[in-house]
Design an enzyme around this catalytic site. Structure first.
Site: not given
Length: 266
Positions: A138, A151
């Site tokens: 990501s 995250y």
């Protein structure tokens, strides 16, 4: 000999798009995800492309389940050429409102599942002196995102895992690449968790994320699938997909300014 790809998180979104693209390119496909019904639907679409497919419902955070996945894949196809680690969950919450159990869950899915598949499949790659490992990360591994400590921790770990493994495995003929998308138009919001400073569900943040997902700045699952395909066919260190390139470059060049901008937005 027909090449074979194993893809986790393949019941929808990026994983599904990648499975269909590789099938269109002539690969046989092994797909894994927890949702057996959606996984079966993807498998049927692959069969319509005249490719062989093995769909194995799998909780990739379970080490034994991953071992079973890889063993079944090799028993059916005898060889795996490409591993695409894609399973993941998203969580946005202040650190103080993120429980240890939530930390464990996101690390188990976003990091340990990647380690399990790599560790289990690596002897096969080493015995053949070839193979490709694609770790879908990501832009959260390139830029600090407010209220997403858990995250971003996992995504930074995926970037580090990919970069280190590349150095280790390239002499053995095994290529490793990290593919880092921006926010992608998928159904991940169904599983995402958003909490505010009081620890309650933050509907406003979820709505903002949904708006961004429907904006031109968001990537499509097909965009990411194409990047994964390029990483396999034209080996490279990493690929940052779509609009993620701008904040990643901005943070690399002007980290202080980028952090200030993000802080003003929260």
């Amino acid at each position: 000999m027909v090449s074979t790809v194993l893809i986790t998180g393949a019941s929808q979104g990026i994983g599904k798009a990648t499975a269909l693209l590789f099938a269109q390119k002539g690969y046989d496909v092994v797909i894994a995800a927890r949702n057996s019904e959606k996984l079966a639907q993807v498998a049927e679409e692959i069969r319509l492309l005249n490719r062989k497919v093995l769909a194995i419902p799998t909780d990739v955070s379970d080490r034994d389940a991953v071992t079973n996945l890889v063993n079944q894949a090799l028993a059916n196809f005898y060889h795996i050429d490409v591993l695409v680690n894609n399973a993941g969950i998203c969580m946005s919450a202040p650190m103080v409102q993120t429980t240890i159990e939530e930390w464990q869950q996101i690390i188990n899915v976003n990091l340990w599942s990647y380690i399990y598949t790599i560790k289990t499949l690596l002897p096969h790659f080493l015995s053949r002196q070839q193979g490709t490992i694609i770790n879908v990360g990501s832009f959260g591994s390139k830029v600090p995102l407010p209220n997403m400590s858990a995250y971003c921790t996992t995504k930074h770990a995926i970037a580090g895992l990919s970069e280190t493994l590349r150095l280790e495995l390239e002499p053995s003929g095994i290529h490793v690449c990290g593919v880092h998308p921006s926010v992608t138009k998928t159904s991940f919001l169904e599983r995402a968790v958003f909490k505010n400073k009081e620890g309650n569900t933050d509907n406003q943040q979820a709505e903002q994320m949904e708006k961004f997902m429907n904006s031109p700045l968001a990537s499509s699952s097909e965009d990411v699938a194409k990047a994964i395909w390029q990483a396999v066919k034209h080996p490279q260190a990493e690929i940052i997909v779509g609009s993620a390139k701008f904040p990643a470059t901005l943070y690399r060049l002007f980290p202080g300014l980028t952090q200030w901008v993000f802080q003003q937005a929260t």
